[in-house]
Design a protein around this motif. Structure first.
Motif, PDB file in Angstrom:
ATOM      1  N   LEU A 104       0.822  -1.201   0.000  1.00 16.54           N
ATOM      2  CA  LEU A 104       0.000   0.000   0.000  1.00 16.54           C
ATOM      3  C   LEU A 104       0.861   1.258   0.000  1.00 16.54           C
ATOM      4  CD1 LEU A 104      -2.829   1.212   0.049  1.00 16.54           C
ATOM      5  CD2 LEU A 104      -2.794   1.019   2.536  1.00 16.54           C
ATOM      6  N   ARG A 105       1.930   1.265   0.758  1.00 14.47           N
ATOM      7  CA  ARG A 105       2.805   2.443   0.834  1.00 14.47           C
ATOM      8  C   ARG A 105       3.365   2.794  -0.550  1.00 14.47           C
ATOM      9  NH1 ARG A 105       3.844   7.114   2.938  1.00 14.47           N
ATOM     10  NH2 ARG A 105       4.218   6.546   5.074  1.00 14.47           N
ATOM     11  N   SER A 106       3.669   1.791  -1.368  1.00 17.51           N
ATOM     12  CA  SER A 106       4.270   2.065  -2.678  1.00 17.51           C
ATOM     13  C   SER A 106       3.291   2.724  -3.651  1.00 17.51           C
ATOM     14  CB  SER A 106       4.824   0.772  -3.293  1.00 17.51           C
ATOM     15  OG  SER A 106       3.778  -0.110  -3.635  1.00 17.51           O
ATOM     16  N   LEU A 107       1.999   2.701  -3.340  1.00 22.36           N
ATOM     17  CA  LEU A 107       1.006   3.313  -4.215  1.00 22.36           C
ATOM     18  C   LEU A 107       0.856   4.815  -3.964  1.00 22.36           C
ATOM     19  CD1 LEU A 107      -1.616   0.439  -4.158  1.00 22.36           C
ATOM     20  CD2 LEU A 107      -0.063   1.042  -6.014  1.00 22.36           C
ATOM     21  N   PHE A 108       1.582   5.348  -2.997  1.00 19.44           N
ATOM     22  CA  PHE A 108       1.665   6.787  -2.758  1.00 19.44           C
ATOM     23  C   PHE A 108       2.989   7.241  -3.367  1.00 19.44           C
ATOM     24  CE2 PHE A 108      -1.275   5.296   0.395  1.00 19.44           C
ATOM     25  CZ  PHE A 108      -2.204   6.313   0.512  1.00 19.44           C
ATOM     26  N   VAL A 109       2.923   7.902  -4.500  1.00 20.18           N
ATOM     27  CA  VAL A 109       4.144   8.250  -5.231  1.00 20.18           C
ATOM     28  C   VAL A 109       4.352   9.765  -5.240  1.00 20.18           C
ATOM     29  CG1 VAL A 109       3.980   6.194  -6.671  1.00 20.18           C
ATOM     30  CG2 VAL A 109       2.993   8.323  -7.471  1.00 20.18           C
ATOM     31  N   PRO A 110       5.605  10.204  -5.200  1.00 20.94           N
ATOM     32  CA  PRO A 110       5.872  11.641  -5.284  1.00 20.94           C
ATOM     33  C   PRO A 110       5.325  12.206  -6.593  1.00 20.94           C
ATOM     34  CG  PRO A 110       7.851  10.439  -4.640  1.00 20.94           C
ATOM     35  CD  PRO A 110       6.826   9.419  -5.047  1.00 20.94           C
ATOM     36  N   VAL A 111       4.741  13.379  -6.531  1.00 25.36           N
ATOM     37  CA  VAL A 111       4.185  14.013  -7.726  1.00 25.36           C
ATOM     38  C   VAL A 111       5.271  14.185  -8.787  1.00 25.36           C
ATOM     39  CG1 VAL A 111       3.123  16.139  -8.605  1.00 25.36           C
ATOM     40  CG2 VAL A 111       2.267  15.096  -6.513  1.00 25.36           C
ATOM     41  N   ALA A 112       6.490  14.437  -8.366  1.00 18.17           N
ATOM     42  CA  ALA A 112       7.596  14.604  -9.304  1.00 18.17           C
ATOM     43  C   ALA A 112       7.854  13.337 -10.127  1.00 18.17           C
ATOM     44  CB  ALA A 112       8.862  15.004  -8.554  1.00 18.17           C
ATOM     45  N   ASP A 113       7.479  12.164  -9.595  1.00 21.29           N
ATOM     46  CA  ASP A 113       7.704  10.887 -10.281  1.00 21.29           C
ATOM     47  C   ASP A 113       6.437  10.347 -10.936  1.00 21.29           C
ATOM     48  OD1 ASP A 113      10.261  11.037  -9.249  1.00 21.29           O
ATOM     49  OD2 ASP A 113       9.812   9.727  -7.540  1.00 21.29           O
ATOM     50  N   LEU A 114       5.435  11.180 -11.080  1.00 25.64           N
ATOM     51  CA  LEU A 114       4.124  10.719 -11.515  1.00 25.64           C
ATOM     52  C   LEU A 114       4.126  10.082 -12.900  1.00 25.64           C
ATOM     53  CD1 LEU A 114       1.307  10.494 -10.462  1.00 25.64           C
ATOM     54  CD2 LEU A 114       0.854  12.789 -11.288  1.00 25.64           C
ATOM     55  N   ALA A 115       4.790  10.673 -13.866  1.00 22.92           N
ATOM     56  CA  ALA A 115       4.783  10.130 -15.234  1.00 22.92           C
ATOM     57  C   ALA A 115       5.364   8.717 -15.260  1.00 22.92           C
ATOM     58  CB  ALA A 115       5.549  11.043 -16.176  1.00 22.92           C
TER      59      ALA A 115
END
Length: 87
Positions: A46-57
């Motif tokens: 579950l934690r890995s599904l919260f991603v930094p906006v900078a890495d979104l693409a």
């Protein structure tokens, strides 16, 4: 100092939480939803599904690619959440 922004890329309403796909968080998501701390302990994916906006693409590409860790994490959380809701 600005807290890091992250986006949730998992299934909506996991484990009945009022959390939706593409929700944006400023700082650690467990501050907004304290229940996440216990879920992170039980469901590490579950934690890995919260991603930094900078890495979104990159994260969206990985989410859409079968076999990647992010794709597997999404599937695992969806399955666990669906199972928990049926109990």
């Amino acid at each position: 100092m600005n807290p890091t922004q992250c986006m949730y890329l998992g299934p909506s309403r996991p484990f009945g939480l009022p959390l939706v796909t593409h929700a944006i968080f400023r700082g650690a998501p467990e501050y907004t939803f304290p229940q996440l701390a216990a879920l992170f302990a039980r469901h590490k994916e579950l934690r890995s599904l919260f991603v930094p906006v900078a890495d979104l693409a990159t994260s969206r590409m990985l989410l859409a690619t079968p076999g990647t860790a992010l794709h597997k994490a999404y599937a695992a959380i969806k399955a666990a959440s669906d199972k928990a809701r049926k109990q």
